[in-house]
Design a protein around this motif. Structure first.
Motif, PDB file in Angstrom:
ATOM      1  N   SER A  45      15.056  53.760 -21.537  1.00 32.73           N
ATOM      2  CA  SER A  45      14.464  54.046 -22.844  1.00 32.73           C
ATOM      3  C   SER A  45      14.438  52.815 -23.734  1.00 32.73           C
ATOM      4  O   SER A  45      13.853  52.853 -24.821  1.00 32.73           O
ATOM      5  N   GLN A 159      13.179  63.136 -22.552  1.00 27.63           N
ATOM      6  CA  GLN A 159      13.116  61.737 -22.975  1.00 27.63           C
ATOM      7  C   GLN A 159      11.662  61.324 -23.019  1.00 27.63           C
ATOM      8  O   GLN A 159      10.981  61.323 -21.997  1.00 27.63           O
ATOM      9  N   GLY A 165      14.855  60.941 -17.055  1.00 29.50           N
ATOM     10  CA  GLY A 165      15.061  59.641 -17.658  1.00 29.50           C
ATOM     11  C   GLY A 165      16.550  59.378 -17.677  1.00 29.50           C
ATOM     12  O   GLY A 165      17.351  60.255 -17.354  1.00 29.50           O
TER      13      GLY A 165
END
Length: 340
Positions: A45, A159, A165
């Motif tokens: 991320s 996510q 994720g």
């Protein structure tokens, strides 16, 4: 299928242990431990680069890659006393998350089904879902506990709108039933995420999270003792998941989502060794090493030693359980061994 080797570099094994090919059972028959690379960072991320983690963990050392690493404190040589083989990397293209995770889960299950312990080198923490799922398929659905070292809980619902994720794998594991929420132990959480809604979900699952504030107040040893009692209650195996960002970024800068205020490298190594000596480990992963953000390979060195401490603890435990083997040395931190 030809052995892939290292997906992003030369086909070298972890510290020189023999090569294995999961499609050629004779190449790893009788292995006690099989190293599996998971070069995937499609679930990050923030900063990518963990796809190069398996290569760094395998390669980084100042000693010869000769398949031998005697442990000074424990008096064991895990790479020589156990049959440790390296199956290379699973092919995990970042653009196809579901196929990548499915391939990894199948590889982990094959290793477990053959009676070996899989040690998976990540990769971002998305891979914990197929790693622990593959082990749970062998140990028993809901019969596997998890001890999870991390700065972050990784229990998000989605996510960026996706179910998979590096911020969601622990929720997926619990939702699937592979791991019970009340047998999920987290160590080292800190910082400013997750939000109250996710914390409420975690509480409903009866997860046990030892935040850094508690670790500092009580001491890591005391927290581990409590975690051990939970992990071994009504479960048949333990999965150890180590996100390198559990360590303070001053000691482990090479990671995608650094959070100040974590464990020291020494604390992590001691904890991993103790876990491997005390508990019936059924699988291990070490994740989130991102070499592009490392300095002087200090993060890669730490991750390499995390793997070695785990293997040394397993070898020590096996020596103690086998009266025909020569005795290992007692752990210098003898009080840590009480009750085992």
């Amino acid at each position: 299928m030809t052995r892939l080797g290292n997906m992003y570099g030369p086909d070298a094994t972890f510290l020189g242990v023999p090569k294995a090919d999961l499609d050629k059972p004779d190449s790893w028959a009788g292995s006690d431990v099989v190293i599996v690379g998971a070069p995937f960072d499609g679930g990050t991320s923030h900063r990518p680069g963990a796809r190069f983690g398996p290569q760094a963990i395998r390669f980084t050392d100042y000693l010869p890659h000769d398949g031998s690493r005697p442990h000074l404190a424990l008096g064991v040589d895990p790479l020589a006393e156990m049959k440790v083989t390296d199956a290379g990397d699973v092919e995990m293209p970042s653009g196809d998350t579901e196929r990548s995770l499915r391939r990894l889960e199948d590889a982990v299950y094959r290793v477990c089904h053959a009676g070996a312990i899989p040690v998976i080198l990540g990769g971002d923490h998305t891979i914990a879902l197929p790693d622990a799922t593959g082990v749970a398929r062998h140990v028993g659905w809901g019969r596997l506990s998890v001890i999870h070292f991390d700065a972050h809980a990784d229990t998000g619902n989605t996510q960026f709108g996706a179910l998979h994720g590096h911020g969601t794998p622990m929720r997926r594991l619990i939702e699937s039933g592979a791991v019970r929420g009340d047998r999920f132990l987290q160590m080292g959480l800190r910082g400013y995420w997750p939000e109250p809604e996710t914390l409420d979900w975690m509480a409903l699952q009866r997860m046990r999270s030892f935040e850094m504030t508690e670790v500092v107040a009580r001491g890591l040893d005391d927290c581990l003792t409590e975690a051990f009692a939970i992990a071994t209650d009504d479960c048949d195996g333990v999965f150890l998941s180590v996100d390198i960002d559990v360590v303070d970024p001053g000691m482990a800068p090479g990671t995608g989502t650094p959070e100040p205020g974590g464990l020291t490298g020494r604390q992590l190594l001691d904890a991993v060794r103790r876990i491997a000596m005390a508990l019936p480990l059924a699988g291990i992963d070490v994740v989130e090493v991102a070499p592009p953000f490392d300095h002087a390979e200090v993060t890669a060195f730490l991750a390499n030693r995390v793997v070695l401490e785990a293997l040394s603890g397993i070898a020590w435990r096996r020596r103690r359980q086998d009266p025909d083997r020569s005795p290992a040395r007692p752990d210098p931190a003898a009080p840590l061994l009480d009750g085992r």
